[in-house]
Design a protein around this motif. Structure first.
Motif, PDB file in Angstrom:
ATOM      1  N   GLY A 120      -9.530  14.831   2.525  1.00  0.00           N
ATOM      2  CA  GLY A 120      -9.213  16.162   3.027  1.00  0.00           C
ATOM      3  C   GLY A 120      -8.110  16.204   4.058  1.00  0.00           C
ATOM      4  O   GLY A 120      -7.831  17.265   4.628  1.00  0.00           O
ATOM      5  N   GLU A 121      -7.459  15.074   4.305  1.00  0.00           N
ATOM      6  CA  GLU A 121      -6.388  15.032   5.306  1.00  0.00           C
ATOM      7  C   GLU A 121      -5.125  14.432   4.720  1.00  0.00           C
ATOM      8  O   GLU A 121      -5.136  13.846   3.639  1.00  0.00           O
ATOM      9  N   GLY A 122      -4.027  14.573   5.452  1.00  0.00           N
ATOM     10  CA  GLY A 122      -2.784  13.957   5.031  1.00  0.00           C
ATOM     11  C   GLY A 122      -2.725  12.499   5.442  1.00  0.00           C
ATOM     12  O   GLY A 122      -3.443  12.064   6.337  1.00  0.00           O
ATOM     13  N   PRO A 123      -1.860  11.713   4.786  1.00  0.00           N
ATOM     14  CA  PRO A 123      -1.693  10.314   5.179  1.00  0.00           C
ATOM     15  C   PRO A 123      -1.182  10.202   6.616  1.00  0.00           C
ATOM     16  O   PRO A 123      -0.398  11.035   7.069  1.00  0.00           O
ATOM     17  N   VAL A 124      -1.619   9.147   7.301  1.00  0.00           N
ATOM     18  CA  VAL A 124      -1.196   8.881   8.666  1.00  0.00           C
ATOM     19  C   VAL A 124      -0.458   7.556   8.696  1.00  0.00           C
ATOM     20  O   VAL A 124      -0.972   6.543   8.212  1.00  0.00           O
ATOM     21  N   LEU A 125       0.743   7.558   9.256  1.00  0.00           N
ATOM     22  CA  LEU A 125       1.559   6.348   9.317  1.00  0.00           C
ATOM     23  C   LEU A 125       0.905   5.303  10.220  1.00  0.00           C
ATOM     24  O   LEU A 125       0.538   5.602  11.364  1.00  0.00           O
ATOM     25  N   GLY A 151     -11.077   4.378   3.845  1.00  0.00           N
ATOM     26  CA  GLY A 151     -10.025   5.341   3.551  1.00  0.00           C
ATOM     27  C   GLY A 151      -9.155   4.868   2.407  1.00  0.00           C
ATOM     28  O   GLY A 151      -9.393   3.814   1.822  1.00  0.00           O
ATOM     29  N   LEU A 152      -8.115   5.648   2.119  1.00  0.00           N
ATOM     30  CA  LEU A 152      -7.131   5.300   1.099  1.00  0.00           C
ATOM     31  C   LEU A 152      -5.915   4.721   1.816  1.00  0.00           C
ATOM     32  O   LEU A 152      -5.327   5.383   2.670  1.00  0.00           O
ATOM     33  N   TYR A 153      -5.552   3.507   1.473  1.00  0.00           N
ATOM     34  CA  TYR A 153      -4.408   2.849   2.088  1.00  0.00           C
ATOM     35  C   TYR A 153      -3.230   2.911   1.124  1.00  0.00           C
ATOM     36  O   TYR A 153      -3.317   2.435  -0.014  1.00  0.00           O
ATOM     37  N   LEU A 154      -2.141   3.478   1.593  1.00  0.00           N
ATOM     38  CA  LEU A 154      -0.940   3.671   0.780  1.00  0.00           C
ATOM     39  C   LEU A 154       0.204   2.862   1.346  1.00  0.00           C
ATOM     40  O   LEU A 154       0.406   2.833   2.561  1.00  0.00           O
ATOM     41  N   PHE A 183       6.088   5.727  -3.304  1.00  0.00           N
ATOM     42  CA  PHE A 183       4.726   5.450  -2.877  1.00  0.00           C
ATOM     43  C   PHE A 183       3.970   4.675  -3.944  1.00  0.00           C
ATOM     44  O   PHE A 183       4.124   4.945  -5.147  1.00  0.00           O
ATOM     45  N   GLY A 184       3.139   3.732  -3.508  1.00  0.00           N
ATOM     46  CA  GLY A 184       2.155   3.150  -4.399  1.00  0.00           C
ATOM     47  C   GLY A 184       0.994   4.117  -4.595  1.00  0.00           C
ATOM     48  O   GLY A 184       0.892   5.132  -3.891  1.00  0.00           O
ATOM     49  N   LYS A 185       0.104   3.804  -5.540  1.00  0.00           N
ATOM     50  CA  LYS A 185      -1.016   4.699  -5.830  1.00  0.00           C
ATOM     51  C   LYS A 185      -2.190   4.498  -4.887  1.00  0.00           C
ATOM     52  O   LYS A 185      -3.124   5.291  -4.880  1.00  0.00           O
ATOM     53  N   GLY A 186      -2.143   3.429  -4.110  1.00  0.00           N
ATOM     54  CA  GLY A 186      -3.144   3.267  -3.072  1.00  0.00           C
ATOM     55  C   GLY A 186      -4.282   2.338  -3.411  1.00  0.00           C
ATOM     56  O   GLY A 186      -4.569   2.065  -4.575  1.00  0.00           O
ATOM     57  N   THR A 187      -4.912   1.846  -2.354  1.00  0.00           N
ATOM     58  CA  THR A 187      -6.158   1.081  -2.438  1.00  0.00           C
ATOM     59  C   THR A 187      -7.225   1.880  -1.716  1.00  0.00           C
ATOM     60  O   THR A 187      -7.064   2.202  -0.535  1.00  0.00           O
ATOM     61  N   ARG A 188      -8.285   2.201  -2.441  1.00  0.00           N
ATOM     62  CA  ARG A 188      -9.386   2.951  -1.812  1.00  0.00           C
ATOM     63  C   ARG A 188     -10.398   1.950  -1.268  1.00  0.00           C
ATOM     64  O   ARG A 188     -11.020   1.207  -2.025  1.00  0.00           O
ATOM     65  N   LEU A 189     -10.535   1.951   0.045  1.00  0.00           N
ATOM     66  CA  LEU A 189     -11.380   0.981   0.731  1.00  0.00           C
ATOM     67  C   LEU A 189     -12.630   1.657   1.261  1.00  0.00           C
ATOM     68  O   LEU A 189     -12.551   2.714   1.901  1.00  0.00           O
TER      69      LEU A 189
END
Lengths: 111, 111
Positions: free
Chosen positions: B40-45, B85-88, B101-107
């Motif tokens: 529910g949130e945007g990615p955080v650097l 979280g989802l790591y991108l 962007f990569g598709k991410g790793t959901r941890l």
């Protein structure tokens, strides 16, 4: 907090209607971006801006247009929404061209 | 097409364990960023790496950029539920600085 807001946060609309999403920043960053995020596809760039009235297409720009008449606002318009445009839309800002700060997202459903 | 492949796609481990996730490409990037995204949130650097072989640490997170600037890893020591979280990963293309962007790793860290 990057000082970036998106409106609306949620929207349901019907196929064929126009939709405009707004991104507003208070950070005076040069770059602004619109992404969509979908399961299995990750984040995909729709359009971006590198200055007032300077915009360029991303990888999934068909069906979308953008405008940036002021540094702080970047608008994304779906001229005639389709069900394939149901997604979560994120705006991002940045100064360096690669570090980006994302807004909270807009969940758009096209029925 | 320049792609970033992230692995694994999903990872579920117990609190206190160590883990490494990967971001790989056959192409060179001028810089690489890691983001974390919660539901529910945007990615955080989290971090930017620029130099081949560069290592950066952020508390229990260690980021490494490959010597050839084609890949990166994120190592988490003593994972905690708050790391869920989802790591991108995202890379800047040298020829035009466009971000991929990569598709991410959901941890998921189990308490």
């Amino acid at each position: 907090d990057a000082g970036i807001t998106q409106s609306p946060r949620h929207k349901v609309t019907e196929t064929g209607t126009p939709v405009t999403l707004r991104c507003h920043q208070t950070e005076n960053h040069r770059y602004m971006y619109w992404y969509r995020q979908d399961p299995g596809h990750g984040l995909r760039l729709i359009h971006y801006s590198y200055g007032v009235k300077d915009t360029d297409k991303g990888e999934v720009s068909d069906g979308y247009s953008v405008s940036r008449s002021k540094t702080e606002d970047f608008l994304l318009t779906l001229e005639s929404a389709t069900s394939s445009q149901t997604s979560v839309y994120f705006c991002a800002i940045g100064d360096s061209g690669y570090e980006q700060y994302f807004g909270p997202g807009t969940r758009l459903t096209v029925t | 097409t320049q792609l970033l492949e992230q692995s694994p796609q999903f990872l579920s481990i117990q609190e206190g364990e160590n883990l490494t996730v990967y971001c790989n490409s056959s192409s060179v990037f001028s810089s690489l960023q890691w983001y974390r995204q919660e539901p529910g949130e945007g990615p955080v650097l989290l971090v930017t790496v620029v130099t081949g072989g560069e290592v950066k640490k952020l508390k229990r997170l260690t980021f490494q950029f490959g010597d050839a600037r084609k890949d990166s890893s994120l190592h988490i020591t003593a994972a905690q539920p708050g790391d869920t979280g989802l790591y991108l990963c995202a890379g800047a293309r040298p020829r035009d600085d466009k971000i991929i962007f990569g598709k991410g790793t959901r941890l998921h860290i189990l308490p």
